[in-house]
Every structure is written in structure tokens, then in C-alpha cells.
Design an enzyme around this catalytic site. Structure first.
Site, PDB file in Angstrom:
ATOM      1  N   ARG A 178       0.983  -1.172  -0.003  1.00 52.72           N
ATOM      2  CA  ARG A 178       0.007  -0.124   0.005  1.00 52.72           C
ATOM      3  C   ARG A 178       0.894   1.274  -0.033  1.00 52.72           C
ATOM      4  NH1 ARG A 178      -5.336   1.069   0.299  1.00 52.72           N
ATOM      5  NH2 ARG A 178      -5.796   3.337   1.075  1.00 52.72           N
ATOM      6  N   THR A 227     -19.514   7.504  14.848  1.00 52.59           N
ATOM      7  CA  THR A 227     -20.476   8.434  15.736  1.00 52.59           C
ATOM      8  C   THR A 227     -21.848   7.527  15.293  1.00 52.59           C
ATOM      9  OG1 THR A 227     -19.202  10.151  15.170  1.00 52.59           O
ATOM     10  CG2 THR A 227     -21.455  10.501  15.908  1.00 52.59           C
ATOM     11  N   HIS A 287      -7.760   8.263   4.138  1.00 52.06           N
ATOM     12  CA  HIS A 287      -7.783   7.394   2.856  1.00 52.06           C
ATOM     13  C   HIS A 287      -6.349   6.874   2.664  1.00 52.06           C
ATOM     14  CE1 HIS A 287      -9.139   6.026  -0.639  1.00 52.06           C
ATOM     15  NE2 HIS A 287      -9.588   7.344  -1.415  1.00 52.06           N
ATOM     16  N   ASP A 299      -9.478   2.144   2.158  1.00 46.93           N
ATOM     17  CA  ASP A 299     -10.345   2.649   1.310  1.00 46.93           C
ATOM     18  C   ASP A 299     -11.841   2.119   1.230  1.00 46.93           C
ATOM     19  OD1 ASP A 299      -7.863   3.487  -0.110  1.00 46.93           O
ATOM     20  OD2 ASP A 299      -7.676   1.349  -0.912  1.00 46.93           O
TER      21      ASP A 299
END
Length: 207
Positions: free
Chosen positions: A13, A162, A183, A187
């Protein structure tokens, strides 16, 4: 608590992480409606705290953080959650060690709330570990979307959850849940998998 450092040289990544942490700093929020009918008879907040934690602990993307040791992920997380004070119209942020057994966690949660919530302080419980993620709830209102604006260096990577007011629709009880992630490490695909896993755990809740 164990912290596993990520080797950027071999991390698949890396390209995405560097883009969203350096070039286009980007967090995003998604709000979903969970079917919590299965939780009938239980207080929603502690049950959801436990279910969220069990799900977070299944996904490294939701346990990844920048620490003094560098970039890496914790082997487990614990919830840090808000408890409202009607008298002061403010809240306290309390953390509770999670456990794979819901009754054990529930007992710890009740003890922490009874002990620390009356203080009215922002963060009354000492000794908070680094591997905590944030959860709050707005039980007074139903919402379709919710977004937090976090300023700073843009490198806070842990998720923030939340919850809104639960409501009945047909034969189901639904709960709005806003999920905010970075991000650089998470993803939409990962959030989708997380929500699916969370909904499965809610449907299988049998305590």
C-alpha cells in the site's frame, strides 16, 4: 498490547499511503444504517461499543496509526467513548478495556461509567493506552450524514465512529452510524467489508 511496524519498502500500500498522507491529505466519512433489531432488550451503547471493537480488531486497516515508533498497527484496540452529563450539558471521554466475552466487557463498562462519568471532567480515567479508538453517540437525533473536521497535520489514521438516534422502520430497528477514516490506510472497499462484518456480528448477537 503489541505494535507491529510496517516496512514501507515491502508494503503493497506504500504508493497509496504516501499519496494520501503527503500529496492529497484526505479523510472521508460514510454514514450507514445498521439493522440492530437483534439488540432488542440490550442497551444499545455498550452493545455497539463491544460489537464495534470486535469488528475493528478483525481489520488491520482500522488499527493502523503513526506513533513514536513509526507507522504500524496495533494487535488489538479498545473503545474510548463519550458519556453525556445532563446537568452540565457536556460529556466525559472514558476508555474501557475490551474483552471477547460481552458480559465481561459490560461489567467493566458499567464500572467505568459509574466511577468516572459523575466527575464531569473531559478525560477523568487515567492511564489511557495508546491503542484506543473513538466512539460517540447522538441519541437525541437521527441523521443521514455526519462529518468531523479534524485539523492538525492530517496524520491521525485511526477510525472515528458516531452513532445517531435509533428508530423503527417497519419491523426493523435501525441505527445511523457514521464512520470516519483516513484514505491513506483505508479505502471504500475496506469500509464496505467492515460494515458487512459488523452487520453480521449484530445479527448473530446472542447474549
Amino acid at each position: 498490547m503489541a505494535f507491529h511496524k510496517i516496512d514501507l519498502e515491502t508494503w503493497p500500500r506504500r504508493e497509496y499511503y504516501e499519496h494520501y498522507i503527503q500529496q492529497v491529505v484526505c479523510t472521508y466519512s460514510i454514514t450507514v444504517r445498521l439493522d440492530i433489531t437483534r439488540l432488542g432488550g440490550h442497551k444499545i451503547y455498550p452493545a455497539m461499543l463491544w460489537l464495534l471493537t470486535q469488528t475493528v480488531n478483525e481489520f488491520a486497516q482500522f488499527r493502523t496509526q503513526l506513533t513514536a515508533e513509526g507507522l504500524g498497527y496495533f494487535d488489538e484496540m479498545h473503545p474510548r467513548y463519550t458519556v453525556f452529563s445532563p446537568e452540565k450539558e457536556t460529556f466525559s471521554s472514558i476508555w474501557t478495556l475490551c474483552d471477547g466475552d460481552f458480559p465481561v466487557f459490560l461489567a467493566r463498562y458499567r464500572e467505568d461509567v459509574a466511577r468516572y462519568a459523575p466527575s464531569g471532567c473531559f478525560s477523568p480515567k487515567p492511564g489511557q493506552p495508546e491503542n484506543c479508538f473513538d466512539v460517540s453517540m447522538l441519541p437525541w437525533m437521527r441523521f443521514e450524514g455526519f462529518n468531523l473536521n479534524i485539523f492538525g497535520d492530517g496524520k491521525y489514521l485511526l477510525p472515528i465512529f458516531t452513532m445517531g438516534q435509533a428508530f423503527v422502520e417497519g419491523e426493523k430497528t435501525l441505527l445511523p452510524l457514521a464512520i470516519q477514516v483516513h484514505h491513506a490506510v483505508c479505502d471504500g472497499y475496506h469500509v464496505s467489508k467492515f460494515v458487512a462484518a459488523l452487520q453480521e456480528k449484530i445479527a448473530a448477537f446472542a447474549f
